[in-house]
Design an enzyme around this catalytic site. Structure first.
Site, PDB file in Angstrom:
ATOM      1  N   CYS A  77      48.617  36.083  37.693  1.00 52.87           N
ATOM      2  CA  CYS A  77      47.743  37.216  37.390  1.00 52.87           C
ATOM      3  C   CYS A  77      48.420  38.073  36.311  1.00 52.87           C
ATOM      4  CB  CYS A  77      47.502  38.029  38.663  1.00 52.87           C
ATOM      5  SG  CYS A  77      46.606  39.567  38.371  1.00 52.87           S
ATOM      6  N   CYS A  80      49.484  41.590  37.972  1.00 49.59           N
ATOM      7  CA  CYS A  80      50.480  41.785  39.038  1.00 49.59           C
ATOM      8  C   CYS A  80      51.447  40.618  39.217  1.00 49.59           C
ATOM      9  CB  CYS A  80      49.787  42.097  40.362  1.00 49.59           C
ATOM     10  SG  CYS A  80      49.035  40.663  41.144  1.00 49.59           S
ATOM     11  N   CYS A  95      33.573  24.518  28.551  1.00 49.16           N
ATOM     12  CA  CYS A  95      32.660  25.636  28.827  1.00 49.16           C
ATOM     13  C   CYS A  95      33.057  26.883  28.035  1.00 49.16           C
ATOM     14  CB  CYS A  95      32.608  25.944  30.323  1.00 49.16           C
ATOM     15  SG  CYS A  95      34.085  26.755  30.968  1.00 49.16           S
ATOM     16  N   CYS A 128      45.978  42.276  43.764  1.00 49.47           N
ATOM     17  CA  CYS A 128      45.656  43.536  43.075  1.00 49.47           C
ATOM     18  C   CYS A 128      44.156  43.748  42.901  1.00 49.47           C
ATOM     19  CB  CYS A 128      46.351  43.596  41.719  1.00 49.47           C
ATOM     20  SG  CYS A 128      45.612  42.522  40.471  1.00 49.47           S
ATOM     21  N   HIS A 131      39.759  41.215  38.440  1.00 53.21           N
ATOM     22  CA  HIS A 131      38.706  40.219  38.206  1.00 53.21           C
ATOM     23  C   HIS A 131      39.262  39.067  37.367  1.00 53.21           C
ATOM     24  CE1 HIS A 131      34.731  38.599  37.189  1.00 53.21           C
ATOM     25  NE2 HIS A 131      35.129  38.567  35.927  1.00 53.21           N
ATOM     26  N   HIS A 134      34.734  33.398  37.704  1.00 57.36           N
ATOM     27  CA  HIS A 134      33.814  32.924  38.736  1.00 57.36           C
ATOM     28  C   HIS A 134      34.147  31.475  39.080  1.00 57.36           C
ATOM     29  CE1 HIS A 134      31.557  36.346  37.049  1.00 57.36           C
ATOM     30  NE2 HIS A 134      31.052  36.458  38.268  1.00 57.36           N
ATOM     31  N   ASP A 138      30.477  22.734  39.693  1.00 61.97           N
ATOM     32  CA  ASP A 138      30.265  21.638  38.736  1.00 61.97           C
ATOM     33  C   ASP A 138      31.592  21.130  38.149  1.00 61.97           C
ATOM     34  OD1 ASP A 138      30.964  23.763  37.145  1.00 61.97           O
ATOM     35  OD2 ASP A 138      29.113  23.814  35.982  1.00 61.97           O
ATOM     36  N   ARG A 147      34.975  24.377  39.738  1.00 62.48           N
ATOM     37  CA  ARG A 147      35.437  24.835  38.418  1.00 62.48           C
ATOM     38  C   ARG A 147      35.683  26.334  38.490  1.00 62.48           C
ATOM     39  NH1 ARG A 147      32.378  26.874  33.853  1.00 62.48           N
ATOM     40  NH2 ARG A 147      30.473  26.256  34.954  1.00 62.48           N
ATOM     41  N   CYS A 149      36.263  29.138  36.592  1.00 61.05           N
ATOM     42  CA  CYS A 149      36.061  29.544  35.202  1.00 61.05           C
ATOM     43  C   CYS A 149      36.743  30.905  35.031  1.00 61.05           C
ATOM     44  CB  CYS A 149      34.557  29.626  34.956  1.00 61.05           C
ATOM     45  SG  CYS A 149      34.129  29.968  33.266  1.00 61.05           S
TER      46      CYS A 149
HETATM   47 ZN   LIG Z   1      46.773  40.493  40.489  1.00 60.61          ZN
END
Ligand SMILES: [Zn+2]
Length: 162
Positions: A77, A80, A95, A128, A131, A134, A138, A147, A149
């Site tokens: 991440c 964090c 994609c 943390c 975001h 998603h 597929d 997947r 993404c």
């Molecule tokens: Zn994090």
């Protein structure tokens, strides 16, 4: 008159559900180990990282640093340092965003996301709450069929052995 009452009942149920959902979200946020204010995050992240990680933004497709990146190591991440993906789970999806077929178990949380008229499953960092992107079903059939993404800007690559 009956119609009005019916509408009121529907509206009441809707608001009750919303309230319940908000409570659940509040509970989830308490469980996050790293809880910083927007001000703190703004001082630690770049403007683009803040937009994606904290405001659930999306980087432009085919623009990210790790879209075509296939080296041996791990992805953590960017906010964090929580280890999210091994490079062995990364695959070429075309994609426009880095795609992985599995996560390090327990490293992420999943949330229903009905924004922009789509039904998707949002993936956030379990430590943390940042975001990441998603998950879709597929992915490669020969492995997990999933997947993840993921925005390049939400993760950081650490080469093997470091
Ligand atoms: Zn994090």
């Amino acid at each position: 008159m009956k119609k009005i009452i019916l509408l009121l009942v529907i509206a009441g149920t809707f608001y009750a559900c919303q309230g319940q959902q908000n409570k659940e979200v509040a509970k989830k946020q308490k469980a996050i180990a790293i809880n910083k204010t927007d001000e703190q995050w703004r001082s630690e992240l770049t403007a683009e990282q803040f937009r994606v990680l904290r405001e659930k933004g999306t980087e432009a497709p085919f623009s990210g640093e790790y879209n075509d990146h296939f080296e041996n190591g791990k992805y953590v991440c960017a906010a964090c340092g929580n280890i999210l993906f091994g490079s062995d789970s990364k695959f070429k999806s075309d994609c426009g965003w880095p795609s992985f077929d599995k996560v390090i178990p327990g490293s992420v949380d999943y949330h229903h996301d009905n924004s922009y008229g789509m039904t998707r499953t949002e993936v956030t960092c379990a430590k943390c709450g940042g975001h990441l992107g998603h998950v879709f079903d597929d992915g490669p059939k020969e492995t997990t069929g999933q997947r993840f993404c993921t925005n390049s800007v939400s993760v950081k690559f650490i080469p093997a052995g470091k």
